[in-house]
Motif scaffolding. Structure first.
Motif, PDB file in Angstrom:
ATOM      1  N   SER A 195      -2.180 -53.275 -15.656  1.00 54.21           N
ATOM      2  CA  SER A 195      -2.637 -52.006 -15.109  1.00 54.21           C
ATOM      3  C   SER A 195      -1.980 -50.851 -15.851  1.00 54.21           C
ATOM      4  CB  SER A 195      -2.274 -51.943 -13.615  1.00 54.21           C
ATOM      5  OG  SER A 195      -0.881 -52.092 -13.447  1.00 54.21           O
ATOM      6  N   PRO A 196      -2.504 -49.621 -15.727  1.00 58.79           N
ATOM      7  CA  PRO A 196      -1.983 -48.474 -16.464  1.00 58.79           C
ATOM      8  C   PRO A 196      -0.479 -48.311 -16.285  1.00 58.79           C
ATOM      9  CG  PRO A 196      -4.038 -47.894 -15.404  1.00 58.79           C
ATOM     10  CD  PRO A 196      -3.677 -49.271 -14.917  1.00 58.79           C
ATOM     11  N   GLY A 197       0.220 -48.171 -17.454  1.00 60.63           N
ATOM     12  CA  GLY A 197       1.646 -47.890 -17.426  1.00 60.63           C
ATOM     13  C   GLY A 197       2.509 -49.091 -17.170  1.00 60.63           C
ATOM     14  N   ARG A 198       1.932 -50.280 -16.966  1.00 63.72           N
ATOM     15  CA  ARG A 198       2.729 -51.472 -16.664  1.00 63.72           C
ATOM     16  C   ARG A 198       3.025 -52.267 -17.918  1.00 63.72           C
ATOM     17  NH1 ARG A 198       2.779 -52.921 -11.362  1.00 63.72           N
ATOM     18  NH2 ARG A 198       4.449 -54.311 -12.035  1.00 63.72           N
ATOM     19  N   ARG A 199       3.869 -53.274 -17.782  1.00 63.74           N
ATOM     20  CA  ARG A 199       4.355 -54.053 -18.907  1.00 63.74           C
ATOM     21  C   ARG A 199       3.249 -54.897 -19.541  1.00 63.74           C
ATOM     22  NH1 ARG A 199       6.274 -59.310 -19.204  1.00 63.74           N
ATOM     23  NH2 ARG A 199       6.073 -59.504 -16.949  1.00 63.74           N
ATOM     24  N   ALA A 245      10.284 -35.461 -21.364  1.00 65.32           N
ATOM     25  CA  ALA A 245       9.635 -34.456 -20.520  1.00 65.32           C
ATOM     26  C   ALA A 245       8.293 -34.948 -19.985  1.00 65.32           C
ATOM     27  CB  ALA A 245       9.443 -33.158 -21.303  1.00 65.32           C
ATOM     28  N   PHE A 246       7.456 -35.575 -20.831  1.00 67.25           N
ATOM     29  CA  PHE A 246       6.125 -35.936 -20.337  1.00 67.25           C
ATOM     30  C   PHE A 246       6.077 -37.323 -19.692  1.00 67.25           C
ATOM     31  CE2 PHE A 246       5.491 -37.299 -24.881  1.00 67.25           C
ATOM     32  CZ  PHE A 246       5.075 -38.604 -24.671  1.00 67.25           C
ATOM     33  N   THR A 247       7.186 -38.088 -19.792  1.00 70.01           N
ATOM     34  CA  THR A 247       7.229 -39.375 -19.092  1.00 70.01           C
ATOM     35  C   THR A 247       8.168 -39.356 -17.899  1.00 70.01           C
ATOM     36  OG1 THR A 247       9.058 -40.272 -20.424  1.00 70.01           O
ATOM     37  CG2 THR A 247       6.801 -40.596 -21.261  1.00 70.01           C
ATOM     38  N   GLN A 248       9.178 -38.464 -17.929  1.00 69.28           N
ATOM     39  CA  GLN A 248      10.246 -38.455 -16.932  1.00 69.28           C
ATOM     40  C   GLN A 248      10.916 -39.832 -16.857  1.00 69.28           C
ATOM     41  OE1 GLN A 248      11.555 -35.728 -14.845  1.00 69.28           O
ATOM     42  NE2 GLN A 248      10.601 -34.815 -16.643  1.00 69.28           N
ATOM     43  N   ALA A 249      10.906 -40.556 -17.974  1.00 76.55           N
ATOM     44  CA  ALA A 249      11.589 -41.843 -18.068  1.00 76.55           C
ATOM     45  C   ALA A 249      13.069 -41.602 -18.347  1.00 76.55           C
ATOM     46  CB  ALA A 249      10.971 -42.688 -19.176  1.00 76.55           C
ATOM     47  N   GLY A 250      13.875 -42.597 -18.105  1.00 75.73           N
ATOM     48  CA  GLY A 250      15.289 -42.498 -18.420  1.00 75.73           C
ATOM     49  C   GLY A 250      15.528 -42.643 -19.909  1.00 75.73           C
ATOM     50  N   LEU A 251      16.686 -42.203 -20.327  1.00 75.56           N
ATOM     51  CA  LEU A 251      17.017 -42.256 -21.749  1.00 75.56           C
ATOM     52  C   LEU A 251      17.067 -43.690 -22.261  1.00 75.56           C
ATOM     53  CD1 LEU A 251      17.727 -40.321 -24.051  1.00 75.56           C
ATOM     54  CD2 LEU A 251      20.129 -40.671 -23.510  1.00 75.56           C
ATOM     55  N   GLY A 252      17.399 -44.629 -21.386  1.00 74.54           N
ATOM     56  CA  GLY A 252      17.466 -46.020 -21.803  1.00 74.54           C
ATOM     57  C   GLY A 252      16.143 -46.530 -22.329  1.00 74.54           C
ATOM     58  N   GLY A 253      15.026 -46.070 -21.762  1.00 72.63           N
ATOM     59  CA  GLY A 253      13.720 -46.503 -22.226  1.00 72.63           C
ATOM     60  C   GLY A 253      13.395 -45.992 -23.614  1.00 72.63           C
ATOM     61  N   LEU A 254      13.997 -44.857 -23.970  1.00 78.48           N
ATOM     62  CA  LEU A 254      13.760 -44.272 -25.289  1.00 78.48           C
ATOM     63  C   LEU A 254      14.633 -44.922 -26.357  1.00 78.48           C
ATOM     64  CD1 LEU A 254      12.059 -41.888 -26.454  1.00 78.48           C
ATOM     65  CD2 LEU A 254      14.099 -40.478 -26.186  1.00 78.48           C
ATOM     66  N   CYS A 267      -1.236 -40.931 -30.156  1.00 80.58           N
ATOM     67  CA  CYS A 267      -1.827 -40.693 -28.838  1.00 80.58           C
ATOM     68  C   CYS A 267      -1.170 -41.530 -27.741  1.00 80.58           C
ATOM     69  CB  CYS A 267      -3.325 -40.971 -28.864  1.00 80.58           C
ATOM     70  SG  CYS A 267      -4.263 -39.679 -29.699  1.00 80.58           S
ATOM     71  N   ALA A 268      -0.336 -42.498 -28.119  1.00 82.65           N
ATOM     72  CA  ALA A 268       0.336 -43.330 -27.119  1.00 82.65           C
ATOM     73  C   ALA A 268       1.692 -43.751 -27.651  1.00 82.65           C
ATOM     74  CB  ALA A 268      -0.499 -44.559 -26.772  1.00 82.65           C
ATOM     75  N   ILE A 269       2.636 -43.929 -26.731  1.00 84.01           N
ATOM     76  CA  ILE A 269       3.981 -44.376 -27.086  1.00 84.01           C
ATOM     77  C   ILE A 269       4.424 -45.416 -26.073  1.00 84.01           C
ATOM     78  CG2 ILE A 269       5.068 -42.481 -25.783  1.00 84.01           C
ATOM     79  CD1 ILE A 269       7.343 -42.528 -27.866  1.00 84.01           C
ATOM     80  N   LYS A 270       5.153 -46.394 -26.568  1.00 82.18           N
ATOM     81  CA  LYS A 270       5.630 -47.482 -25.713  1.00 82.18           C
ATOM     82  C   LYS A 270       7.146 -47.399 -25.600  1.00 82.18           C
ATOM     83  CE  LYS A 270       5.404 -52.531 -25.400  1.00 82.18           C
ATOM     84  NZ  LYS A 270       4.902 -53.756 -26.086  1.00 82.18           N
ATOM     85  N   LEU A 271       7.653 -47.415 -24.380  1.00 81.39           N
ATOM     86  CA  LEU A 271       9.088 -47.459 -24.135  1.00 81.39           C
ATOM     87  C   LEU A 271       9.468 -48.875 -23.725  1.00 81.39           C
ATOM     88  CD1 LEU A 271       9.595 -44.090 -22.213  1.00 81.39           C
ATOM     89  CD2 LEU A 271       9.447 -44.510 -24.679  1.00 81.39           C
ATOM     90  N   HIS A 272      10.758 -49.187 -23.759  1.00 79.66           N
ATOM     91  CA  HIS A 272      11.204 -50.551 -23.486  1.00 79.66           C
ATOM     92  C   HIS A 272      12.235 -50.584 -22.369  1.00 79.66           C
ATOM     93  CE1 HIS A 272       9.203 -52.376 -26.978  1.00 79.66           C
ATOM     94  NE2 HIS A 272       9.457 -51.225 -27.564  1.00 79.66           N
ATOM     95  N   GLY A 273      12.085 -51.562 -21.492  1.00 79.16           N
ATOM     96  CA  GLY A 273      13.055 -51.790 -20.439  1.00 79.16           C
ATOM     97  C   GLY A 273      14.093 -52.808 -20.869  1.00 79.16           C
ATOM     98  N   LEU A 281       3.529 -48.242 -21.394  1.00 77.01           N
ATOM     99  CA  LEU A 281       2.814 -47.478 -22.408  1.00 77.01           C
ATOM    100  C   LEU A 281       2.400 -46.150 -21.792  1.00 77.01           C
ATOM    101  CD1 LEU A 281       1.480 -47.786 -25.318  1.00 77.01           C
ATOM    102  CD2 LEU A 281      -0.613 -48.359 -24.074  1.00 77.01           C
ATOM    103  N   TYR A 282       2.665 -45.048 -22.506  1.00 80.07           N
ATOM    104  CA  TYR A 282       2.345 -43.716 -21.993  1.00 80.07           C
ATOM    105  C   TYR A 282       1.387 -42.993 -22.943  1.00 80.07           C
ATOM    106  CZ  TYR A 282       6.351 -44.148 -18.813  1.00 80.07           C
ATOM    107  OH  TYR A 282       7.227 -44.568 -17.836  1.00 80.07           O
ATOM    108  N   ALA A 283       0.482 -42.246 -22.364  1.00 79.09           N
ATOM    109  CA  ALA A 283      -0.360 -41.352 -23.164  1.00 79.09           C
ATOM    110  C   ALA A 283       0.487 -40.176 -23.643  1.00 79.09           C
ATOM    111  CB  ALA A 283      -1.533 -40.853 -22.327  1.00 79.09           C
TER     112      ALA A 283
END
Length: 345
Positions: A195-199, A245-254, A267-273, A281-283
């Motif tokens: 689903s959108p935004g999930r792993r 700013a546009f994901t409000q994710a934690g720094l660890g994901g970056l 157009c899309a970027i993937k962060l990691h847990g 995945l974020y737009a």
């Protein structure tokens, strides 16, 4: 007069005619792929010309003795930042006024930068050419009339600004990701739609993940915040803060975000847990694409492989600069816990 990207032209203006300076300043149109750089007179900073280039590209260095942009005082870092923004924004023609006032060292810096980014370079030499340094004296292409200069600026050579990178990078990325030249077009075996935004499948590229799931929508930002981010001088700082700013994710994901985790069209970027148990995945909103393109260009120009973290330099000794910039932009409300950053003191 037909122009080819990478050409270098010297405009000899022995009389220091105001016409040439005025025409050069009027030709400054970053959105059309052309900028005009005005060197700061009598600046003793070794990186001064690179700072002037950044200014012409619309970037502003934070001032003050404890400036978070102090690492751009380094000649290498400043020119690398200028090169990254030049590539990312699609600039193809750079006009430099009053080049006769530049030192030999700064001219050498400018020529090395031109070799790195492949732009068309025009220098206004506004005095007699007798004192021209050897590196410029060897340039065969010189013009010395108003008509020739107007024709030079009217040529359609510069292209509209857009992120662009050599195709060889994509081929290299494919080999690093598992040997296939078009690695991103093929989903990993066994991966399941999400689903959108999930792993999705751990460690696949952003484009491969996008084949299987829709990216999570970006969080909207006020124009004041996006303008402040767009003016940041260092590509890694601008790219990192825009993602936060546009994901409000934690720094660890970056922290683990690779070149492969940004799609080719940005157009899309993937962060990691942690342990890749959650790799969303974020737009990427339109305003942030040039900033992420700048961060990726910086990564590639520094010759890092595509599997390396794009923002790794920020997460070590330089993390203090990231936090300092975040503190200067409180309207972004960025999630930057102190435990993930190096203390400022």
């Amino acid at each position: 007069m037909a122009l080819v990207y990478g050409d270098m032209t010297i405009v000899v203006d022995e009389q220091d005619d105001l016409f040439y300076t005025r025409a050069a300043l009027q030709a400054h149109r970053p959105e059309a792929g052309r900028i005009t750089v005005q060197p700061t007179p009598a600046s003793s900073s070794p990186a001064a010309l690179a700072h002037d280039m950044l200014y012409a590209l619309g970037k502003r260095l934070a001032s003050g003795p404890n400036s978070p942009d102090i690492w751009l005082d380094s000649v290498k870092e400043a020119w690398l930042a200028a090169a990254a923004w030049t590539v990312a924004t699609g600039v193809r023609h750079v006009v430099v006024t009053r080049a006769h006032l530049l030192t030999v060292r700064r001219i050498d810096q400018l020529l090395a930068w031109r070799e790195a980014v492949g732009v068309q370079l025009t220098l206004l030499w506004q005095k007699a050419p007798r004192g021209m340094p050897p590196a410029l004296a060897r340039v065969e292409r010189r013009i010395s009339s108003r008509d020739q200069f107007e024709a030079l600026l009217a040529e359609p050579g510069p292209i509209p600004a857009c992120p662009s990178f050599p195709p060889v990078i994509l081929a290299t990325a494919g080999r690093a990701a598992g040997g296939a030249r078009h690695f991103a077009a093929w989903p990993s075996r066994g991966a399941q739609p999400t689903s959108p935004g999930r792993r999705a499948h751990p460690c696949t590229s952003a484009l491969a993940t996008a084949q299987l799931s829709q990216p999570a929508p970006a969080i909207e930002l006020a124009s004041e915040g996006t303008a402040a981010l767009a003016a940041l001088a260092h590509p890694l700082i601008a790219g990192a803060l825009s993602v936060l700013a546009f994901t409000q994710a934690g720094l660890g994901g970056l922290r683990l975000t690779r070149d492969l985790d940004i799609t080719g069209d940005v157009c899309a970027i993937k962060l990691h847990g942690v342990g890749h148990r959650s790799c969303p995945l974020y737009a990427v909103p339109a305003w942030a694409r040039p900033l992420l393109a700048g961060a990726r260009a910086h990564h590639r120009l520094a010759t890092h492989p595509p599997g390396d973290s794009v923002f790794a330099p920020l997460m070590l000794a330089e993390a203090r600069h990231l936090r300092a910039h975040a503190e200067r932009l409180p309207q972004l409300n960025l999630p930057l816990p102190d435990s993930l950053l190096v203390p400022l003191s």
